[in-house]
Design an enzyme around this catalytic site. Structure first.
Site, PDB file in Angstrom:
ATOM      1  N   LYS A 149       6.039  88.065  18.872  1.00 37.54           N
ATOM      2  CA  LYS A 149       4.882  88.965  18.725  1.00 37.54           C
ATOM      3  C   LYS A 149       4.382  88.936  17.270  1.00 37.54           C
ATOM      4  O   LYS A 149       3.183  88.854  17.015  1.00 37.54           O
ATOM      5  CB  LYS A 149       5.264  90.399  19.134  1.00 37.54           C
ATOM      6  CG  LYS A 149       5.459  90.536  20.643  1.00 37.54           C
ATOM      7  CD  LYS A 149       6.115  91.856  21.022  1.00 37.54           C
ATOM      8  CE  LYS A 149       6.441  91.869  22.517  1.00 37.54           C
ATOM      9  NZ  LYS A 149       7.168  93.080  22.942  1.00 37.54           N
ATOM     10  N   GLN A 164      10.317  98.174  20.713  1.00 36.37           N
ATOM     11  CA  GLN A 164      10.824  97.192  21.679  1.00 36.37           C
ATOM     12  C   GLN A 164      11.899  97.820  22.581  1.00 36.37           C
ATOM     13  O   GLN A 164      12.835  98.453  22.097  1.00 36.37           O
ATOM     14  CB  GLN A 164      11.395  95.981  20.917  1.00 36.37           C
ATOM     15  CG  GLN A 164      11.864  94.843  21.810  1.00 36.37           C
ATOM     16  CD  GLN A 164      10.730  94.159  22.572  1.00 36.37           C
ATOM     17  OE1 GLN A 164       9.625  93.994  22.060  1.00 36.37           O
ATOM     18  NE2 GLN A 164      11.004  93.764  23.803  1.00 36.37           N
ATOM     19  N   ASP A 197       1.250  99.061  23.659  1.00 38.87           N
ATOM     20  CA  ASP A 197       2.027  98.606  24.819  1.00 38.87           C
ATOM     21  C   ASP A 197       1.508  99.264  26.095  1.00 38.87           C
ATOM     22  O   ASP A 197       1.865  98.857  27.199  1.00 38.87           O
ATOM     23  CB  ASP A 197       3.511  98.968  24.647  1.00 38.87           C
ATOM     24  CG  ASP A 197       4.358  97.767  24.241  1.00 38.87           C
ATOM     25  OD1 ASP A 197       3.901  96.626  24.445  1.00 38.87           O
ATOM     26  OD2 ASP A 197       5.467  97.981  23.718  1.00 38.87           O
TER      27      ASP A 197
END
Ligand code: NDP
Length: 294
Positions: free
Chosen positions: A52, A96, A119
Site C-alpha cells: 500500500k 491494518q 478503508d
C-alpha cells in the site's frame, strides 16, 4: 474463458490517479497523504502495508507507516487515532487488520473519523453505502466493482452469489451488487458457513464472488457454465519455488473453474491489485474533499 486482468486494469486506473494527484498537488501545494497503522509482526499484514505504501508513492501520494509493538494497549492506539483525526495534513487513515486479540477491532474502526476512513469500514460509511449516498466504499468490493465496470460486464438482472459474509468483503459486496447502479442491479444471494446446500446456491450464480479464505474451495462442479467468477481469496502457503518463500492460492480452483467460466480473476494478479486501487481512489477523494466536503 476471458481473464479479468487485475494487472492491466490496476495499471490503467493508477495512471489516472497519478494525473489527478499531480493536479491536486499543483493546486493545494501538498500531496494526498495516507497513514497506515500496523500493530505487531504478522507476515501477511507487513506485506500488504508495504505494498500500500509503495503504491502511494507510485501515484504521487505521501505515505506514512506507523508501527507498534504487538503489546500496545487499546487506549494508546485509540489516542493515536484521535490525534490523526485532528491532523489536517492527513487525508486517510487505515489500521491494518487483524489486530491482536486484546484490541477490539470494532472500537478501533469506530474511533477513526469516518471522513478519513478510506478503508470504508466505519458504520457511517457502510450505512451510507447501503443507502447509495456518497461514502468511502470498502477497498476490496470497490476494486471489484471497478473491474466489472472496466470490462463492461453486464450485471443487471443477473443472479449473483457471494460466498462469505465478512464485514470487509462479502457483506459490502452483496450490498453493492444489489444496489440500483451499474455495475449492480443483481439479485444477490449472500452465503456463509451455515448455508444449506451451498453447492446448489453457487451453481445458480451468473456471477460468483468467493471470499472465504480456503484454498480452492470453489470447484468446477459448483459453477455454472458461462459464470463470471471473482476470486477474492488470498491463501498463503510456504513454498520453496518462490523467492519470497510463499505461494498464494485463491479460493477458486482456477485451473478447472476457468474451463467453465466466461470471465475469471486469477490469484495473484486479480482482486488483490484492485483492492489497492480502491484504497488509492478513496484516499484521493478524501484529499479532494469530494466524498465529504472539508
Ligand atoms: P473472513 O474469515 O472474515 O470471512 C470468511 C467468510 O467465509 C465467513 O463469512 C465464513 O462464514 C465463510 N466461510 C468459511 N467457511 C465456509 C464454508 N465452508 N462454507 C461457506 N462459507 C464459509 O474472511 P475475509 O472476508 O476477511 O477474507 C476472505 C478471503 O479473502 C481470505 O482469503 C482473505 O485473505 C482474502 N482477502 C483478500 C483481499 C484482497 O485484496 N484480495 C482483501 C481481504 C481479504 P461464517 O460467517 O459463517 O463464519
Amino acid at each position: 474463458m476471458n481473464l479479468l486482468d487485475g494487472k492491466l486494469v490496476s495499471a490503467k486506473i493508477k495512471e489516472d490517479i497519478k494525473k489527478e494527484a499531480e493536479a491536486f498537488t499543483r493546486q493545494s501545494g501538498r500531496r494526498p497523504h495516507l497513514v497506515a497503522i500496523l500493530v505487531g509482526n504478522d507476515g501477511g499484514s507487513e506485506t500488504y502495508v508495504a505494498s500500500k505504501m509503495r503504491n502511494c508513492e507510485l501515484v504521487g501520494f505521501e505515505s506514512t507507516n506507523i508501527r507498534y509493538d504487538v503489546n500496545i494497549s487499546e487506549e494508546e492506539l485509540i489516542a493515536k487515532i484521535k490525534e490523526i483525526n485532528q491532523d489536517t495534513s492527513i487525508d486517510g487513515l487505515i489500521v491494518q487488520l487483524p489486530l491482536p486479540k486484546h484490541i477490539d477491532p470494532e472500537k478501533i474502526t469506530e474511533a477513526i473519523d469516518y471522513r478519513k476512513d478510506v478503508d470504508g469500514f466505519h458504520p457511517i460509511n457502510l450505512g451510507r453505502m447501503q443507502r447509495n449516498l456518497s461514502c468511502f466504499v470498502p477497498a476490496t468490493p470497490y476494486g471489484i466493482m471497478l473491474m466489472l465496470e472496466y470490462y463492461n460486464i453486464d450485471t443487471a438482472g443477473k443472479k449473483a452469489v457471494v460466498v462469505g459474509r465478512s464485514n470487509i468483503v462479502g457483506s459490502p459486496m452483496s450490498i453493492l451488487l444489489a444496489r440500483n447502479s451499474n455495475p449492480g442491479n443483481c439479485t444477490v444471494t449472500l452465503t456463509h458457513s451455515r448455508t444449506a446446500n451451498l453447492k446448489d446456491e453457487v451453481l445458480a450464480g451468473d456471477i460468483v464472488v468467493a471470499a472465504i479464505g480456503r484454498k480452492h474451495f470453489v470447484t468446477a462442479d459448483m459453477v455454472k457454465e458461462g459464470a463470471v467468477v471473482i476470486d477474492v481469496g488470498i491463501n498463503r502457503e510456504e513454498s520453496s519455488e518462490t523467492k519470497s518463500g510463499f505461494k498464494l492460492y485463491g479460493d477458486v480452483d482456477f485451473e478447472e473453474v476457468s474451463k467453465k467460466a466466461s470471465w475469471i480473476t486469477p490469484v495473484p494478479g486479480g482482486v488483490g491489485l484492485m483492492t489497492i486501487v480502491g484504497l488509492l481512489k478513496n484516499t484521493l477523494e478524501a484529499a479532494k474533499g469530494t466524498v465529504y466536503s472539508k
